[in-house]
Design a protein around this motif. Sequence first.
Motif, mmCIF file in Angstrom:
data_model
loop_
_atom_site.group_PDB
_atom_site.id
_atom_site.type_symbol
_atom_site.label_atom_id
_atom_site.label_comp_id
_atom_site.label_asym_id
_atom_site.label_seq_id
_atom_site.Cartn_x
_atom_site.Cartn_y
_atom_site.Cartn_z
ATOM 1 N N LYS A 9 -5.031 -82.331 -16.140
ATOM 2 C CA LYS A 9 -4.471 -82.898 -14.904
ATOM 3 C C LYS A 9 -5.409 -83.970 -14.383
ATOM 4 O O LYS A 9 -6.611 -83.737 -14.249
ATOM 5 C CB LYS A 9 -4.281 -81.796 -13.856
ATOM 6 C CG LYS A 9 -3.858 -82.286 -12.495
ATOM 7 C CD LYS A 9 -2.433 -82.809 -12.475
ATOM 8 C CE LYS A 9 -2.072 -83.394 -11.122
ATOM 9 N NZ LYS A 9 -0.841 -84.176 -11.145
ATOM 10 N N SER A 10 -4.830 -85.137 -14.093
ATOM 11 C CA SER A 10 -5.613 -86.204 -13.471
ATOM 12 C C SER A 10 -5.009 -86.585 -12.145
ATOM 13 O O SER A 10 -3.801 -86.540 -11.974
ATOM 14 C CB SER A 10 -5.626 -87.454 -14.372
ATOM 15 O OG SER A 10 -6.184 -87.164 -15.613
ATOM 16 N N PHE A 11 -5.872 -86.946 -11.215
ATOM 17 C CA PHE A 11 -5.380 -87.539 -9.977
ATOM 18 C C PHE A 11 -5.803 -88.995 -9.999
ATOM 19 O O PHE A 11 -6.967 -89.316 -9.826
ATOM 20 C CB PHE A 11 -5.990 -86.835 -8.764
ATOM 21 C CG PHE A 11 -5.456 -85.448 -8.555
ATOM 22 C CD1 PHE A 11 -6.207 -84.335 -8.915
ATOM 23 C CD2 PHE A 11 -4.196 -85.257 -8.010
ATOM 24 C CE1 PHE A 11 -5.707 -83.063 -8.735
ATOM 25 C CE2 PHE A 11 -3.696 -83.985 -7.822
ATOM 26 C CZ PHE A 11 -4.454 -82.881 -8.189
ATOM 27 N N GLY A 12 -4.849 -89.892 -10.261
ATOM 28 C CA GLY A 12 -5.224 -91.294 -10.406
ATOM 29 C C GLY A 12 -6.137 -91.429 -11.606
ATOM 30 O O GLY A 12 -5.821 -90.992 -12.711
ATOM 31 N N LYS A 13 -7.338 -91.997 -11.384
ATOM 32 C CA LYS A 13 -8.254 -92.202 -12.508
ATOM 33 C C LYS A 13 -9.122 -90.973 -12.763
ATOM 34 O O LYS A 13 -9.790 -90.869 -13.785
ATOM 35 C CB LYS A 13 -9.180 -93.386 -12.211
ATOM 36 C CG LYS A 13 -8.496 -94.721 -12.221
ATOM 37 C CD LYS A 13 -9.436 -95.817 -12.746
ATOM 38 C CE LYS A 13 -8.732 -97.163 -12.740
ATOM 39 N NZ LYS A 13 -8.767 -97.793 -11.401
ATOM 40 N N ASN A 14 -9.119 -90.028 -11.807
ATOM 41 C CA ASN A 14 -9.986 -88.859 -11.957
ATOM 42 C C ASN A 14 -9.363 -87.788 -12.811
ATOM 43 O O ASN A 14 -8.345 -87.225 -12.443
ATOM 44 C CB ASN A 14 -10.219 -88.238 -10.578
ATOM 45 C CG ASN A 14 -11.374 -88.893 -9.881
ATOM 46 O OD1 ASN A 14 -12.254 -89.435 -10.514
ATOM 47 N ND2 ASN A 14 -11.360 -88.836 -8.561
ATOM 48 N N GLU A 15 -9.994 -87.475 -13.944
ATOM 49 C CA GLU A 15 -9.481 -86.370 -14.719
ATOM 50 C C GLU A 15 -10.134 -85.090 -14.212
ATOM 51 O O GLU A 15 -11.333 -84.888 -14.331
ATOM 52 C CB GLU A 15 -9.780 -86.563 -16.212
ATOM 53 C CG GLU A 15 -8.889 -85.661 -17.057
ATOM 54 C CD GLU A 15 -9.134 -85.810 -18.544
ATOM 55 O OE1 GLU A 15 -10.095 -86.514 -18.912
ATOM 56 O OE2 GLU A 15 -8.376 -85.213 -19.327
ATOM 57 N N GLU A 51 1.015 -78.409 -8.089
ATOM 58 C CA GLU A 51 0.701 -79.694 -8.707
ATOM 59 C C GLU A 51 1.397 -79.698 -10.052
ATOM 60 O O GLU A 51 1.571 -78.653 -10.670
ATOM 61 C CB GLU A 51 -0.803 -79.861 -8.942
ATOM 62 C CG GLU A 51 -1.688 -79.601 -7.748
ATOM 63 C CD GLU A 51 -1.650 -80.719 -6.748
ATOM 64 O OE1 GLU A 51 -1.044 -81.763 -7.029
ATOM 65 O OE2 GLU A 51 -2.242 -80.544 -5.671
ATOM 66 N N ASP A 54 -0.414 -82.746 -16.216
ATOM 67 C CA ASP A 54 -0.067 -83.867 -17.109
ATOM 68 C C ASP A 54 0.223 -83.382 -18.507
ATOM 69 O O ASP A 54 0.861 -84.051 -19.297
ATOM 70 C CB ASP A 54 -1.233 -84.872 -17.165
ATOM 71 C CG ASP A 54 -1.497 -85.496 -15.815
ATOM 72 O OD1 ASP A 54 -2.658 -85.800 -15.511
ATOM 73 O OD2 ASP A 54 -0.519 -85.673 -15.044
#
Lengths: 251, 237
Positions: A9-15, A51, A54
Amino acid sequence: MLEIKNIHKSFGKNEILKGVDLRIDKGDVVVILGPSGSGKTTLLRCINFLEKADQGHAIFGAADVNLKTASKKQIHDIRQKVAFVFQNYNLFNNKTALENVTEGLIIGRRVPKAEAIEIGKKALDKVGLSEKYHSYPIELSGGQQQRVGIARAVALNPDIILFDEPTSALDPELVGEVLTVMKNIAKEGTTMLVVTHEMSFAKDVANRVVFMDGGVIVEEGSPKEIFTNPKEERTQQFLRRVLPEDYIFYI
Amino acid sequence: MSDGLNYSFLVKTFFTALSGVPTALMITIVALFIALPLGFMLALTRINRIPVLHRFAQVYVSFVRGTPVIVQIFIIYSSVPLVLTSFFKKFHIETNVYDINPIWYAFIVFSLNTTAILIEVFRSAISTVSKGQLEAAYSVGLTNVQAFRRIIIPQTLVVALPNICTATVNLIKATSLGYAMSLQEITLRAKVAANVGYNYVEAYIDIFLVYLILCSLVEYLFKIYEKRLRKYKAANA
């Protein structure tokens, strides 16, 4: 009973989650430890579809669900089996304690009202709030609210209850009463997956401890193994920081 | 001519003005009936940033907020008949456009206007309900519709109610602009009565009183409703 495979799972660029596998058997009380940002809460929220992961699979009994492409029905079915206890309690502010507990039963599961009220009262009794059936959340202390939150999860009779740092938002004096309730339901055989910083709970109640850091599971084992014989450097570093200074462990 | 107020006219015209109240109320009720759900849903599109719709809502609000109501009335009252005329011609409908009761245009204008106001009212009210409420609703197995109906909307309503009251009262007052469309409501009726003997002061006092009484009544009703809804916020054991 529940197996999580390769969850990303990533939030934007943060994995945040970089490939996590976890297996939970019936009756397990699994505690997830780790520094903040390690992905513990995200892992829990992905299991419950708060959530959307991904990538990854959740194998629940016979059903294999792709976490990214799960259908509404699959999500709904999983939520029937998985209950969630929030760090900030998230009680329904416009409902009494009893109504909070019965809401999921009456509306979500179409349980007849009288039966739901019976179940609800029993759940509230179990967490020690028999006097507070008709109190609104605003009239309850933090510890009481969290206990209602736990009753709300228990009443649904789920296969597994997820606890997201259940005592982190509580005053220290109130932590004890919530941990006691959790200990009791663990003793009854409830399957629990708990993210917490309360080491006493991990040591005394858990049968498995998982250490996460940087989006992966670094080490897992029984409480004894992890607390007295941590194998990984990162685990040792973390424990050294959070445990009392004179705690001895053998390397 | 003027030996003080003509009291008999004052009293008589009061009731004339009062006869326009049903029209004002009907417009208010129809407008609210359309604007409340529509405003709520468009507010949601803004909060959840639904593609296309949220931009539309944003622009729509700016247009309505940025223009005077009287101008909106002029525009609708002059353009809609033209559209209808060509529409009727195309489908061979026999109705004469100019026979249509202006109240229908009033319904359109005030529904559009109030929707825009309520989008903003609900946008701020919904944002006061914490996201965790919805998450908790999902985790106990409620569907989206159930979560909104039983958990989110009640909490939104408590916060939105004072502003909805303002919008309603403003709506009632704005119906007085309907006189520009020859709409038989409070202001027009009283004014027409006043034209006969030039008793304008008395007429205006009457109009003023009718609106004041009507709006105060509406405010009072809202106050009672708000008290009932607030029960859970400051509950006494």
